[in-house]
Every structure is written in structure tokens, then in C-alpha cells.
Design a protein around this motif. Structure first.
Motif, short mmCIF file in Angstrom:
data_model
loop_
_atom_site.label_atom_id
_atom_site.label_comp_id
_atom_site.label_asym_id
_atom_site.label_seq_id
_atom_site.Cartn_x
_atom_site.Cartn_y
_atom_site.Cartn_z
N ARG A 47 0.96 -1.30 0.14
CA ARG A 47 0.06 0.11 -0.04
C ARG A 47 1.00 1.41 -0.22
O ARG A 47 1.86 1.37 0.70
N VAL A 48 0.48 2.21 -0.85
CA VAL A 48 1.29 3.37 -0.94
C VAL A 48 0.32 4.57 -0.83
O VAL A 48 -0.88 4.70 -1.23
N LYS A 66 6.18 6.68 -1.47
CA LYS A 66 7.23 5.76 -0.73
C LYS A 66 6.68 4.74 -0.47
O LYS A 66 5.49 4.39 -0.27
N TYR A 67 7.35 3.57 -0.25
CA TYR A 67 7.20 2.19 0.02
C TYR A 67 8.00 1.48 0.80
O TYR A 67 9.62 1.76 0.69
N LYS A 68 7.64 0.51 1.71
CA LYS A 68 8.70 -0.32 2.60
C LYS A 68 8.66 -1.70 2.07
O LYS A 68 7.56 -2.17 2.13
N ILE A 69 9.50 -2.21 1.96
CA ILE A 69 9.72 -3.66 1.77
C ILE A 69 10.78 -4.33 2.54
O ILE A 69 11.82 -3.77 2.52
N VAL A 72 12.82 -2.02 4.23
CA VAL A 72 13.87 -0.97 3.47
C VAL A 72 12.86 -0.02 2.85
O VAL A 72 11.71 -0.47 2.32
N LEU A 73 13.04 1.20 3.10
CA LEU A 73 12.52 2.26 2.50
C LEU A 73 12.66 2.57 1.07
O LEU A 73 14.00 2.79 0.86
N PHE A 74 11.71 2.71 0.16
CA PHE A 74 11.98 3.18 -1.27
C PHE A 74 11.27 4.22 -1.55
O PHE A 74 10.12 4.50 -1.21
N LYS A 109 14.05 -7.47 -7.33
CA LYS A 109 14.21 -6.08 -7.52
C LYS A 109 13.34 -5.19 -6.89
O LYS A 109 12.50 -4.69 -7.72
N PRO A 110 13.19 -4.82 -5.67
CA PRO A 110 12.18 -3.76 -5.14
C PRO A 110 12.16 -2.60 -5.88
O PRO A 110 11.00 -1.88 -5.68
#
Length: 151
Positions: A47-48, A66-69, A72-74, A109-110
Motif C-alpha cells: 500500500r502506498v 514511498k514504500y517499504k519492503i 527498507v524504504l524506497f 528487485k524492489p
């Protein structure tokens, strides 16, 4: 002898160089998209929240998120130029600021992701797993999909 004269022609040399550069660019660009498509076949969903919207870009409006997997924040952005939303007014597009959508993210590859603008998040209370959902949450699959963002 005549063949040598053609090779010395500036127009021919420039045309040949342009063709070679265009082919090289095409293959590099195509390989990247092919790799991203293959990578997104093994994807999870997160969810973003739309953090910013830039409507002044030449390539069409961009949504920033932004999103987190796996903790790790991207950060990324995606154009909406290829969606039906691009035909809407700037005010309607900007009304999506702060709204939540689903994002399809590659497991391997996030940084490869696809913002699913046709799937707005209805229930923001669903607890998102750290590694993302393997498929869209059940509520989405059971008829809560909003196909058009501006119904």
C-alpha cells in the motif's frame, strides 16, 4: 571505386551512425523493460500513499510515493500519462494527493514497481506484512475494486 566514394559521403556516414545509435538505444531500452516485466511476474503488493503530484511535467503528471519492503524504504514516482486519469483536470488529479493505492513490487528487485491506479485502497486498516501481500488483499478481490478513480 564507386563504393569507396559512398563511404566517404558525410550524409551516408551520419545516417549510418544515427542508425547504429538508434538500434543500440532500442536494444538497451527494450532489455530494461523486458527485464522489468519478467521481474514483476514474481511480485508482491504494498500500500502506498501519494505524497506529491507534479502536473507540470512534459511527459504528463507524476505521482510520487514511498514504500517499504522488508523494512527498507524506497521512493519512486510514476507518470499517469498512459491512464485515463490524464484526461482529467489538474484539480481532479491533485485531489489524489494523500490517497492510498496499491503498488506491485518485484520480489527480486524492489526498485521495479508499478503503481496500480485502478486499485485505490478502500480499507487502510488492513495490516500490511513486512514483505508485502502475495496477492491483492481479499476485500479488493471481492468486489471493492474502483475501476475509475473519478466515479
Amino acid at each position: 571505386m564507386k563504393q569507396l566514394n559512398i563511404l566517404k559521403n558525410k550524409f551516408f556516414q551520419n545516417s549510418l551512425l544515427l542508425i547504429i545509435l538508434a538500434l543500440a538505444f532500442y536494444f538497451v531500452y527494450y532489455k530494461r523493460w523486458e527485464e522489468q516485466d519478467a521481474s514483476l511476474k514474481k511480485a508482491v503488493y504494498v500500500r502506498v500513499k501519494i505524497n506529491d503530484i507534479n502536473t507540470s511535467m512534459r511527459g504528463g503528471p507524476y505521482f510520487y510515493y514511498k514504500y517499504k519492503i522488508n523494512n527498507v524504504l524506497f521512493e519512486d514516482s510514476q507518470t499517469i500519462a498512459n491512464t485515463t486519469m490524464v484526461k482529467e483536470s489538474k484539480e481532479k488529479i491533485k485531489s489524489n494527493l494523500g490517497k492510498y493505492f496499491y503498488l506491485k513490487v518485484s520480489k527480486d528487485k524492489p526498485n521495479y514497481n508499478d503503481l496500480l491506479l485502478e486499485y485505490s485502497v478502500i480499507d487502510t486498516t488492513l495490516i500490511q506484512p513486512k514483505q508485502g501481500w502475495k496477492e491483492l488483499p481479499e476485500k479488493i478481490n471481492s468486489g471493492y475494486i474502483r475501476k475509475d478513480l473519478f466515479d
